[in-house]
Write a protein that holds these residues in place. Structure first.
Motif, mmCIF file in Angstrom:
data_model
loop_
_atom_site.group_PDB
_atom_site.id
_atom_site.type_symbol
_atom_site.label_atom_id
_atom_site.label_comp_id
_atom_site.label_asym_id
_atom_site.label_seq_id
_atom_site.Cartn_x
_atom_site.Cartn_y
_atom_site.Cartn_z
ATOM 1 N N GLY A 1 41.065 14.385 11.471
ATOM 2 C CA GLY A 1 40.473 13.652 12.579
ATOM 3 C C GLY A 1 39.754 14.519 13.591
ATOM 4 O O GLY A 1 39.074 14.001 14.487
ATOM 5 N N GLU A 2 39.895 15.860 13.473
ATOM 6 C CA GLU A 2 39.241 16.752 14.435
ATOM 7 C C GLU A 2 37.749 16.861 14.127
ATOM 8 O O GLU A 2 37.327 16.867 12.972
ATOM 9 N N LYS A 3 36.968 16.983 15.201
ATOM 10 C CA LYS A 3 35.516 17.038 15.050
ATOM 11 C C LYS A 3 35.073 18.403 14.553
ATOM 12 O O LYS A 3 35.558 19.444 15.008
ATOM 13 N N LEU A 4 34.133 18.411 13.617
ATOM 14 C CA LEU A 4 33.521 19.642 13.124
ATOM 15 C C LEU A 4 32.413 20.082 14.085
ATOM 16 O O LEU A 4 31.978 19.302 14.947
ATOM 17 N N PRO A 5 31.930 21.313 13.965
ATOM 18 C CA PRO A 5 30.816 21.727 14.824
ATOM 19 C C PRO A 5 29.615 20.801 14.668
ATOM 20 O O PRO A 5 29.412 20.179 13.621
ATOM 21 N N SER A 6 28.810 20.712 15.704
ATOM 22 C CA SER A 6 27.648 19.838 15.677
ATOM 23 C C SER A 6 26.635 20.303 14.636
ATOM 24 O O SER A 6 26.646 21.461 14.200
ATOM 25 N N SER A 7 25.754 19.408 14.257
ATOM 26 C CA SER A 7 24.708 19.765 13.302
ATOM 27 C C SER A 7 23.853 20.908 13.833
ATOM 28 O O SER A 7 23.461 21.807 13.085
ATOM 29 N N ARG A 8 23.553 20.879 15.132
ATOM 30 C CA ARG A 8 22.750 21.952 15.702
ATOM 31 C C ARG A 8 23.472 23.293 15.582
ATOM 32 O O ARG A 8 22.866 24.312 15.238
ATOM 33 N N ALA A 9 24.788 23.281 15.836
ATOM 34 C CA ALA A 9 25.547 24.524 15.730
ATOM 35 C C ALA A 9 25.556 25.034 14.291
ATOM 36 O O ALA A 9 25.447 26.247 14.045
ATOM 37 N N LEU A 10 25.672 24.117 13.324
ATOM 38 C CA LEU A 10 25.661 24.535 11.923
ATOM 39 C C LEU A 10 24.292 25.071 11.517
ATOM 40 O O LEU A 10 24.193 26.024 10.733
ATOM 41 N N VAL A 11 23.218 24.477 12.024
ATOM 42 C CA VAL A 11 21.863 24.973 11.745
ATOM 43 C C VAL A 11 21.714 26.410 12.236
ATOM 44 O O VAL A 11 21.194 27.289 11.525
ATOM 45 N N GLU A 12 22.167 26.655 13.465
ATOM 46 C CA GLU A 12 22.033 27.995 14.043
ATOM 47 C C GLU A 12 22.940 28.999 13.343
ATOM 48 O O GLU A 12 22.537 30.142 13.077
ATOM 49 N N ARG A 13 24.153 28.598 13.012
ATOM 50 C CA ARG A 13 25.102 29.540 12.414
ATOM 51 C C ARG A 13 24.691 29.952 11.003
ATOM 52 O O ARG A 13 24.724 31.134 10.649
ATOM 53 N N PHE A 14 24.280 28.964 10.186
ATOM 54 C CA PHE A 14 23.986 29.261 8.786
ATOM 55 C C PHE A 14 22.497 29.467 8.512
ATOM 56 O O PHE A 14 22.118 29.748 7.376
ATOM 57 N N PRO B 1 17.925 21.320 9.449
ATOM 58 C CA PRO B 1 18.757 20.136 9.742
ATOM 59 C C PRO B 1 18.943 19.237 8.529
ATOM 60 O O PRO B 1 19.995 18.613 8.364
ATOM 61 N N VAL B 2 17.934 19.163 7.670
ATOM 62 C CA VAL B 2 18.051 18.339 6.464
ATOM 63 C C VAL B 2 19.145 18.886 5.550
ATOM 64 O O VAL B 2 19.944 18.135 4.974
ATOM 65 N N THR B 3 19.204 20.216 5.419
ATOM 66 C CA THR B 3 20.235 20.829 4.588
ATOM 67 C C THR B 3 21.629 20.521 5.122
ATOM 68 O O THR B 3 22.553 20.197 4.368
ATOM 69 N N VAL B 4 21.787 20.602 6.445
ATOM 70 C CA VAL B 4 23.073 20.286 7.062
ATOM 71 C C VAL B 4 23.441 18.830 6.789
ATOM 72 O O VAL B 4 24.573 18.508 6.401
ATOM 73 N N SER B 5 22.466 17.928 6.982
ATOM 74 C CA SER B 5 22.725 16.502 6.764
ATOM 75 C C SER B 5 23.153 16.227 5.331
ATOM 76 O O SER B 5 24.109 15.473 5.085
ATOM 77 N N ARG B 6 22.480 16.863 4.365
ATOM 78 C CA ARG B 6 22.818 16.622 2.965
ATOM 79 C C ARG B 6 24.170 17.217 2.593
ATOM 80 O O ARG B 6 24.928 16.637 1.818
ATOM 81 N N ALA B 7 24.486 18.371 3.144
ATOM 82 C CA ALA B 7 25.780 18.988 2.854
ATOM 83 C C ALA B 7 26.914 18.133 3.398
ATOM 84 O O ALA B 7 27.938 17.929 2.725
ATOM 85 N N LEU B 8 26.749 17.621 4.626
ATOM 86 C CA LEU B 8 27.780 16.749 5.189
ATOM 87 C C LEU B 8 27.886 15.448 4.396
ATOM 88 O O LEU B 8 28.990 14.923 4.204
#
Length: 478
Positions: A24-37, A41-48
């Motif tokens: 139930g805990e929230k994962l990092p935001s899409s923006r944070a995942l874009v910057e980290r990896f 944004p499309v790649t993040v969306s598809r992975a999630l």
């Protein structure tokens, strides 16, 4: 790096890190995942979306992604193996096994996982449904005198009259039965016209739900090929002679899945062939109200040109409104009408009166023609957007016919492409497809896909879905 491999690698990384988060805990935001990896944004969306499809992550629009809660272990169940004997022991003498395969129907009914684009849907997206008009109609209907009483088993006279006018020709209100959705109407018609074990002629390809109805009733579907002008009359005549069938089921207008319209010179020929065989034609007029803006005048239903009672006509309000607005009609002429009526009464008694009253309120309101005009324009936009995107990004998928009505396109796959592998790859890429195999009652001539453009949010989602499909095609060897 190739987009597809980036999605897979990011999904693997996120999957390996899920134990850091509590259920139930929230994962990092899409923006944070874009910057980290350092991915798009499309790649993040598809992975999630891939993790959501696996049940590991839950995505909530506007809120983000959360670790899914563990599934509760199922309670132990008893031994149901006895049912295998009970369900089959007395069926050994059946000419056709009366098993029920609903897989072809469930594809268009099941909601895809969060984040997956729905090219598999069989109904309008909520943004295309006349929700305000339906709500107002239901509210007014509930206040009508007697609205909660028992209706006539054939349906409200005013609604039967409206359906009769919609069909036209010799059809009158006396020949109309109000039914609960097109699927129910088709079930009633097939049960009325063909005994268990009998052959029934069907278009090839055709609607999987109709094939499921036939097989569940113990009927034997016999395919008759269609081309760009609808069913082929010479083959229809051959099929009647070879099989001895007394029923032919067809969709003369915007056939599902090909989108074909029965050519003018074939209409009378089809009716004549059936009449000569002493057979009925079940006309499934399922998307007459989903005509596109550029279609021009539509041909009349076959029932409007049939004074001899050959045609049993099925039409519905569901496709143009909502999957839950299940109001349709069976239209027939002659002694068969009493058999249809008897079967419907035994199966369902009647369609709930409040729903019939709401249908009357809806089709009699100024909002109804406005909705149909807006829907006609939007379906044309979506059809053109999908066709253009497919030609640009997936030219290897053959699109032989772009229909001027309905809600989908029918594509032929390159030789050697496995439908099942492509469908699975597409779901991993974040788009749900409808494979072509369930549309054939016998061996298909090639692999196909049916892509719906009505169940998505708009042209932008169509473009993104085609891009994801391109990625899936690159994954599957041809």
């Amino acid at each position: 790096m190739h987009e597809r491999s980036s999605v897979g690698e990011l999904a693997d990384r996120l999957r390996s890190e899920l134990d850091r988060y509590s259920p139930g805990e929230k994962l990092p935001s899409s923006r944070a995942l874009v910057e980290r990896f350092r991915v798009s944004p499309v790649t993040v969306s598809r992975a999630l979306a891939q993790l959501a499809a696996e049940g590991l992550v839950v995505t909530r629009p506007g809120a983000g992604a959360f670790r899914a809660r563990p599934r509760v272990p199922a309670a132990p169940v008893g031994d149901t193996s006895w049912q295998e004997v009970a369900l089959s022991a007395d069926g050994a003498a059946d000419l056709v096994p009366r098993s029920v395969d609903a897989s072809g129907v469930l594809v268009s009914l099941a909601a895809p996982p969060p984040g997956v684009i729905e090219f598999s849907g069989g109904y309008l997206h909520p943004c295309l449904q006349p929700e305000r008009a339906m709500a107002a109609a239901l509210s007014r209907a509930g206040r009508r005198p007697g609205a909660w009483g028992r209706p006539p088993v054939e349906g409200l006279p005013e609604l039967r009259e409206w359906f009769a006018r919609s069909v036209g020709g010799p059809v009158t209100a006396a020949g109309v039965l109000v039914t609960s959705g097109g699927q129910s109407a088709l079930t009633t018609a097939l049960r009325a016209l063909a005994p268990p074990g009998a052959p029934v002629l069907v278009e090839s390809p055709t609607y999987p739900g109709m094939l499921a109805i036939a097989r569940a009733a113990g009927l034997r579907p016999v395919p008759v090929p269609v081309d760009a002008d609808g069913v082929r009359p010479a083959l229809l005549a051959d099929a009647f002679r070879a099989s001895g069938a007394r029923v032919f089921v067809c969709q003369p207008l915007f056939q599902n899945p090909t989108g074909a319209v029965l050519a003018p010179d074939r209409r009378g020929e089809v009716l004549g062939i059936a009449r000569a065989a002493g057979a009925f034609v079940i006309e499934d007029d399922f998307v007459r109200r989903l005509v596109h803006e550029d279609a021009g005048p539509l041909p009349r239903p076959l029932a409007a040109e049939d004074p001899d009672g050959v045609v049993v006509h099925v039409c519905s309000l569901t496709k143009a409104t909502s999957p839950s607005f299940r109001v349709s009609a069976l239209v027939a002429h002659g002694p068969v009408l009493e058999r249809l009526r008897a079967i419907q009464v035994v199966d369902t008694f009647f369609v709930p009166r409040p729903l019939q009253e709401a249908a009357l309120e809806l089709v009699g309101s100024p909002a109804w023609p406005r909705h149909l005009r807006a829907l006609s324009a939007e379906l044309r936009v979506r059809r053109d957007a999908m066709a253009a995107a497919l030609r640009l990004h997936l030219p290897e998928l053959a699109l032989p016919h772009v229909p001027s009505g309905g809600y989908h396109l029918w594509l032929r796959l390159p030789d050697g492409t496995a439908e099942s592998a492509l469908t699975a790859a597409a779901l991993r890429a974040g788009v749900a497809l409808t494979p072509g195999r369930p549309y054939f009652s016998a061996e298909p001539p090639a692999g196909h896909l049916r892509l719906s453009f009505a169940a998505v949010a708009g042209a932008g989602e169509i473009a993104e879905g085609v891009r994801r499909l391109r990625s899936a095609c690159d994954e599957v060897p041809g």
